[in-house]
Enzyme design. Structure first.
Site, PDB file in Angstrom:
ATOM      1  N   HIS A  18       0.837  -1.210   0.000  1.00 35.44           N
ATOM      2  CA  HIS A  18       0.000   0.000   0.000  1.00 35.44           C
ATOM      3  C   HIS A  18       0.871   1.259   0.000  1.00 35.44           C
ATOM      4  CE1 HIS A  18      -3.114  -2.667   2.207  1.00 35.44           C
ATOM      5  NE2 HIS A  18      -3.631  -2.406   1.027  1.00 35.44           N
ATOM      6  N   LYS A  75     -15.999  -7.687   5.647  1.00 35.77           N
ATOM      7  CA  LYS A  75     -14.758  -7.999   6.367  1.00 35.77           C
ATOM      8  C   LYS A  75     -14.871  -7.644   7.848  1.00 35.77           C
ATOM      9  CE  LYS A  75     -11.511  -7.544   2.541  1.00 35.77           C
ATOM     10  NZ  LYS A  75     -10.454  -6.743   1.917  1.00 35.77           N
ATOM     11  N   ARG A  91      -3.265  -5.644  -8.787  1.00 34.45           N
ATOM     12  CA  ARG A  91      -2.382  -6.812  -8.778  1.00 34.45           C
ATOM     13  C   ARG A  91      -2.960  -7.861  -9.722  1.00 34.45           C
ATOM     14  NH1 ARG A  91      -3.175  -8.105  -2.949  1.00 34.45           N
ATOM     15  NH2 ARG A  91      -5.246  -7.611  -3.738  1.00 34.45           N
ATOM     16  N   SER A 129      -3.298  -7.803   3.223  1.00 35.42           N
ATOM     17  CA  SER A 129      -3.361  -7.634   4.680  1.00 35.42           C
ATOM     18  C   SER A 129      -3.681  -8.958   5.367  1.00 35.42           C
ATOM     19  CB  SER A 129      -4.419  -6.588   5.043  1.00 35.42           C
ATOM     20  OG  SER A 129      -4.100  -5.376   4.407  1.00 35.42           O
TER      21      SER A 129
HETATM   22  N1  COA Z   1      -0.458  -3.955  -1.689  1.00 32.36           N
HETATM   23  C1  COA Z   1      -0.822  -4.879  -0.805  1.00 32.36           C
HETATM   24  N2  COA Z   1      -2.076  -5.294  -0.634  1.00 32.36           N
HETATM   25  C2  COA Z   1      -3.001  -4.746  -1.397  1.00 32.36           C
HETATM   26  C3  COA Z   1      -2.711  -3.773  -2.346  1.00 32.36           C
HETATM   27  C4  COA Z   1      -1.373  -3.390  -2.481  1.00 32.36           C
HETATM   28  N3  COA Z   1      -0.990  -2.475  -3.369  1.00 32.36           N
HETATM   29  N4  COA Z   1      -3.838  -3.418  -2.954  1.00 32.36           N
HETATM   30  C5  COA Z   1      -4.807  -4.139  -2.406  1.00 32.36           C
HETATM   31  N5  COA Z   1      -4.287  -4.941  -1.454  1.00 32.36           N
HETATM   32  C6  COA Z   1      -5.015  -5.939  -0.672  1.00 32.36           C
HETATM   33  C7  COA Z   1      -5.551  -5.427   0.620  1.00 32.36           C
HETATM   34  O1  COA Z   1      -4.635  -5.603   1.679  1.00 32.36           O
HETATM   35  C8  COA Z   1      -6.773  -6.284   0.779  1.00 32.36           C
HETATM   36  O2  COA Z   1      -6.375  -7.518   1.335  1.00 32.36           O
HETATM   37  P1  COA Z   1      -7.325  -8.354   2.286  1.00 32.36           P
HETATM   38  O3  COA Z   1      -8.475  -8.814   1.425  1.00 32.36           O
HETATM   39  O4  COA Z   1      -6.450  -9.442   2.718  1.00 32.36           O
HETATM   40  O5  COA Z   1      -7.786  -7.433   3.381  1.00 32.36           O
HETATM   41  C9  COA Z   1      -7.249  -6.546  -0.649  1.00 32.36           C
HETATM   42  O6  COA Z   1      -6.129  -6.320  -1.441  1.00 32.36           O
HETATM   43  C10 COA Z   1      -8.327  -5.637  -1.171  1.00 32.36           C
HETATM   44  O7  COA Z   1      -8.451  -4.607  -0.323  1.00 32.36           O
HETATM   45  P2  COA Z   1      -8.771  -3.089  -0.431  1.00 32.36           P
HETATM   46  O8  COA Z   1      -8.056  -2.441  -1.529  1.00 32.36           O
HETATM   47  O9  COA Z   1      -8.504  -2.576   0.909  1.00 32.36           O
HETATM   48  O10 COA Z   1     -10.277  -3.090  -0.820  1.00 32.36           O
HETATM   49  P3  COA Z   1     -11.515  -3.794  -0.145  1.00 32.36           P
HETATM   50  O11 COA Z   1     -12.046  -4.772  -1.105  1.00 32.36           O
HETATM   51  O12 COA Z   1     -11.193  -4.285   1.232  1.00 32.36           O
HETATM   52  O13 COA Z   1     -12.534  -2.599  -0.103  1.00 32.36           O
HETATM   53  C11 COA Z   1     -13.237  -0.416   0.598  1.00 32.36           C
HETATM   54  C12 COA Z   1     -12.511  -1.702   0.919  1.00 32.36           C
HETATM   55  C13 COA Z   1     -13.327   0.275   1.895  1.00 32.36           C
HETATM   56  C14 COA Z   1     -12.443   0.387  -0.388  1.00 32.36           C
HETATM   57  C15 COA Z   1     -14.605  -0.645  -0.016  1.00 32.36           C
HETATM   58  O14 COA Z   1     -15.274  -1.678   0.667  1.00 32.36           O
HETATM   59  C16 COA Z   1     -15.426   0.628   0.071  1.00 32.36           C
HETATM   60  O15 COA Z   1     -15.081   1.669  -0.424  1.00 32.36           O
HETATM   61  N6  COA Z   1     -16.539   0.576   0.696  1.00 32.36           N
HETATM   62  C17 COA Z   1     -17.391   1.742   0.824  1.00 32.36           C
HETATM   63  C18 COA Z   1     -18.626   1.618  -0.078  1.00 32.36           C
HETATM   64  C19 COA Z   1     -18.270   1.886  -1.512  1.00 32.36           C
HETATM   65  O16 COA Z   1     -18.078   3.002  -1.944  1.00 32.36           O
HETATM   66  N7  COA Z   1     -18.219   0.783  -2.272  1.00 32.36           N
HETATM   67  C20 COA Z   1     -17.949   0.843  -3.672  1.00 32.36           C
HETATM   68  C21 COA Z   1     -19.260   1.000  -4.366  1.00 32.36           C
HETATM   69  S1  COA Z   1     -19.062   0.858  -6.087  1.00 32.36           S
END
Ligand code: COA
Length: 170
Positions: free
Chosen positions: A24, A48, A97, A135
């Site tokens: 990140h 989650k 990714r 994560s």
């Molecule tokens: N390096 C390391 N890990 C990465 C990464 C990177 N560059 N990019 C993504 N990841 C990992 C994260 O650690 C996470 O891992 P995990 O599943 O083990 O926790 C995974 O990839 C995806 O995570 P993230 O990018 O955090 O997205 P998410 O799917 O958990 O979504 C929100 C989280 C908060 C962004 C999303 O749920 C949200 O915005 N919710 C609000 C409502 C909304 O607007 N939704 C969209 C409507 S279209």
């Protein structure tokens, strides 16, 4: 993008960040080459369960980006595009990714564009050696006593070690 004057472009980098990883952090650093300000924002994933609380995650992000004066951490409820509008941001940053991110990201990007056409989604391709990090993978390695230090910023390593230590002692 919206008509923000040059020199004030803000992007929101949303995620669960449970916890923030070096993968990140790399995305934040690269986003700062494209934008004047980057807000690393903890949102609420619908399914989650949190390992760290939202406020702990915000604090860990803040400590991990302390060397980046144009980045700050925050949290939001509700839709990420609404948070972007509130913050005057013109873009959402997402790290990409190869392992399955694309379809979900594409769908989310399209939905966000439909809801808020002035907000652009910018995808940054994660560095090859960070592409397998997530994560939950790091939490799992840590839980089983593996060496996870190289995958996380120092403040996260310390917080996870202290949490693991307090669990072991309880
Ligand atoms: N390096 C390391 N890990 C990465 C990464 C990177 N560059 N990019 C993504 N990841 C990992 C994260 O650690 C996470 O891992 P995990 O599943 O083990 O926790 C995974 O990839 C995806 O995570 P993230 O990018 O955090 O997205 P998410 O799917 O958990 O979504 C929100 C989280 C908060 C962004 C999303 O749920 C949200 O915005 N919710 C609000 C409502 C909304 O607007 N939704 C969209 C409507 S279209």
């Amino acid at each position: 993008m919206s008509d923000e004057p040059l020199g004030q472009r803000t992007a929101v980098y949303p995620g669960s960040f449970d916890p923030i990883t070096r993968g990140h952090l790399e995305i934040v650093e690269r986003a700062l080459r494209l934008f004047d300000q980057v807000i690393v924002a903890v949102g609420r994933h619908p399914t989650k369960k949190g390992y760290f609380s939202v406020s702990e995650r915000v604090d860990l992000i803040s400590a991990s980006i302390a060397h980046l004066p144009r980045a700050r951490s925050a949290n939001f409820d509700g839709l990420m595009v609404n948070f972007c509008v509130e913050q005057g941001a013109s873009a959402i940053i997402r790290g990409l990714r190869p392992m399955g991110d694309f379809e979900t990201e594409y769908q989310m990007g399209m939905a966000n564009r439909d809801i808020a056409p002035t907000i652009e989604t910018v995808f940054l391709i994660a560095r090859p050696d960070h592409q397998f990090i997530s994560s939950s993978l790091i939490r799992e390695i840590a839980h089983h006593g593996g060496d996870f230090q190289r995958y996380v910023p120092e403040p996260v390593f310390e917080a996870m070690m202290s949490r693991l230590g307090s669990k072991a002692g309880s």
